[in-house]
Design a protein around this motif. Sequence first.
Motif, PDB file in Angstrom:
ATOM      1  N   TYR A 124      -5.776   1.962  -8.635  1.00 22.16           N
ATOM      2  CA  TYR A 124      -6.976   1.156  -8.928  1.00 22.16           C
ATOM      3  C   TYR A 124      -7.601   1.510 -10.283  1.00 22.16           C
ATOM      4  CZ  TYR A 124      -6.942  -0.378  -4.059  1.00 22.16           C
ATOM      5  OH  TYR A 124      -6.592  -0.940  -2.854  1.00 22.16           O
ATOM      6  N   ASP A 135      -2.998   9.250  -7.127  1.00 21.41           N
ATOM      7  CA  ASP A 135      -2.761   7.824  -6.901  1.00 21.41           C
ATOM      8  C   ASP A 135      -3.811   7.049  -7.699  1.00 21.41           C
ATOM      9  OD1 ASP A 135      -2.588   5.231  -5.978  1.00 21.41           O
ATOM     10  OD2 ASP A 135      -2.361   5.786  -3.875  1.00 21.41           O
ATOM     11  N   LYS A 155      -2.555  -4.060  -8.084  1.00 20.45           N
ATOM     12  CA  LYS A 155      -3.995  -4.306  -8.077  1.00 20.45           C
ATOM     13  C   LYS A 155      -4.461  -4.791  -9.448  1.00 20.45           C
ATOM     14  CE  LYS A 155      -3.765  -2.362  -3.994  1.00 20.45           C
ATOM     15  NZ  LYS A 155      -4.013  -2.920  -2.693  1.00 20.45           N
ATOM     16  N   TYR A 199      -1.251   7.080   3.945  1.00 24.39           N
ATOM     17  CA  TYR A 199      -0.831   8.459   3.617  1.00 24.39           C
ATOM     18  C   TYR A 199      -0.488   9.289   4.869  1.00 24.39           C
ATOM     19  CZ  TYR A 199      -3.237   7.724  -0.970  1.00 24.39           C
ATOM     20  OH  TYR A 199      -3.668   7.272  -2.182  1.00 24.39           O
ATOM     21  N   LYS A 244       3.550   2.019  -3.006  1.00 22.09           N
ATOM     22  CA  LYS A 244       3.741   2.527  -1.651  1.00 22.09           C
ATOM     23  C   LYS A 244       5.126   3.146  -1.483  1.00 22.09           C
ATOM     24  CE  LYS A 244       2.384   0.847   2.795  1.00 22.09           C
ATOM     25  NZ  LYS A 244       1.895  -0.348   3.480  1.00 22.09           N
TER      26      LYS A 244
HETATM   27  C1  LIG Z   1      -4.712   3.696  -2.527  1.00 18.63           C
HETATM   28  C2  LIG Z   1      -3.504   2.836  -2.526  1.00 18.63           C
HETATM   29  N1  LIG Z   1      -2.343   3.351  -2.977  1.00 18.63           N
HETATM   30  C3  LIG Z   1      -1.221   2.622  -2.992  1.00 18.63           C
HETATM   31  C4  LIG Z   1      -1.219   1.312  -2.547  1.00 18.63           C
HETATM   32  C5  LIG Z   1       0.091   0.561  -2.549  1.00 18.63           C
HETATM   33  O1  LIG Z   1       0.191  -0.312  -3.615  1.00 18.63           O
HETATM   34  P1  LIG Z   1       1.480  -1.229  -3.770  1.00 18.63           P
HETATM   35  O2  LIG Z   1       1.061  -2.604  -3.363  1.00 18.63           O
HETATM   36  O3  LIG Z   1       1.815  -1.146  -5.238  1.00 18.63           O
HETATM   37  O4  LIG Z   1       2.560  -0.690  -2.919  1.00 18.63           O
HETATM   38  C6  LIG Z   1      -2.386   0.734  -2.057  1.00 18.63           C
HETATM   39  C7  LIG Z   1      -2.380  -0.638  -1.533  1.00 18.63           C
HETATM   40  O5  LIG Z   1      -3.248  -1.077  -0.811  1.00 18.63           O
HETATM   41  C8  LIG Z   1      -3.564   1.514  -2.056  1.00 18.63           C
HETATM   42  O6  LIG Z   1      -4.717   1.008  -1.617  1.00 18.63           O
END
Ligand SMILES: Cc1ncc(COP(=O)(O)O)c(C=O)c1O
Length: 388
Positions: free
Chosen positions: A207, A204, A239, A128, A101
């Motif tokens: 996942y 991104d 994740k 986003y 994030k």
């Molecule tokens: C699509 C997506 N991108 C980024 C993130 C952020 O991940 P992080 O916990 O590493 O900040 C998430 C978290 O829910 C997410 O669902």
Amino acid sequence: MIASPAPTTPLSGGSPILAMARRAAELRAAGRDIVDLTLGEPDFAPPIHASEAAVEAARRPLGYTPANGIPALRAAARASIRRDRGLDYADDEIAVGCGAKQVIFNTFLATLKAGDEVVIPAPYWASYPDMVRLCGAVPVITPCAMEDGFRLGPAALDAAITERTRWIVLNAPGNPSGAVYDQARLRALADVLRRHPDCLIMSDEIYAYIRYTDEPYTSLAAIAPDLRHRILLVDGVSKAYAMTGWRVGWGFGSAPLITRITAIQTQNCTQTAALSQIAAVAALNGPQDVLAERNAIYRARRDAGLEILRRSDRLAVLVPDGAFYFLPRSLSDVDDATAADALLDAGVATVPGSAFGSPGHLRLSFATDLPTLEEGCRRLIAALEGRA
Ligand SMILES: Cc1ncc(COP(=O)(O)O)c(C=O)c1O
């Protein structure tokens, strides 16, 4: 008196997911029996070698680290992307932050100016658009049809791009759609992107390890190497290794872009916690069996949840190919916020799809144990069928 500046950026009012989770927690605290399917957070412990590395490191003096992370973390992340996605990045092509994030937000801060546009396919991860607005830029929401697996199509992408487009966001497997892009679709999108050489692409891939198809994961950067210098590939341990609270994420991109992202990082929280970085190195370099083991568990939950959800003709539900969410369309005649409120009354907490640019849908997370998930799905069906 010094006047405080007027807020200039209309936001959605904070995370709607957290708002729903908070309401569920409040009802529980008041003694109500609520099944909470709101949060997208793995319910596993981190790999044991990651926790042990952190415990051991906590006994030593730990100071600041470089803003782009300790060299061992950069090396481990580079090795993992080489091993699993066939991509080679140099040491000056990775930026590290407090979770994926922060890397995404730093990137937007480093590159967006007022009036720039960012193409965001819907359904989207709720952060986003707000991040884009916080930078004074404009999210251009591009709907993706459920009938096309919630995937962005080349024509829709082409139509969304203008001379103000700075970034295009691609997220696969998608939160909350579960959509995975096959190679043919990635090639078709790449063809469009080639015609718009000024647009950057945020891929991104947080996942990437949580997938239920048999094909290996394909990154846009791997299938379109000529676009690699325009892509920021985002990943992290949250994740894949069930390490959301540790806050370690990174982005791979061109060296000039990475330098700008890291400059922003130096001026906010300096770096992500040293202990977390050490744990992330152990997760990335240690045995990887945990990834397949947990994938199998998520898959079993997905199948069990689907089996229940499909019993109702009040829902249309797609099989998610990755991530850990269902995004069924509610076929009742009330809007999704009203439906989610009614479901909460019936003892199951979900998130209205409008939080993800998908009105008329509900998001259910299956990152929860099987009995809880099954009970939540049963309550949902009973409430929709008017049997609650
Ligand atoms: C699509 C997506 N991108 C980024 C993130 C952020 O991940 P992080 O916990 O590493 O900040 C998430 C978290 O829910 C997410 O669902």
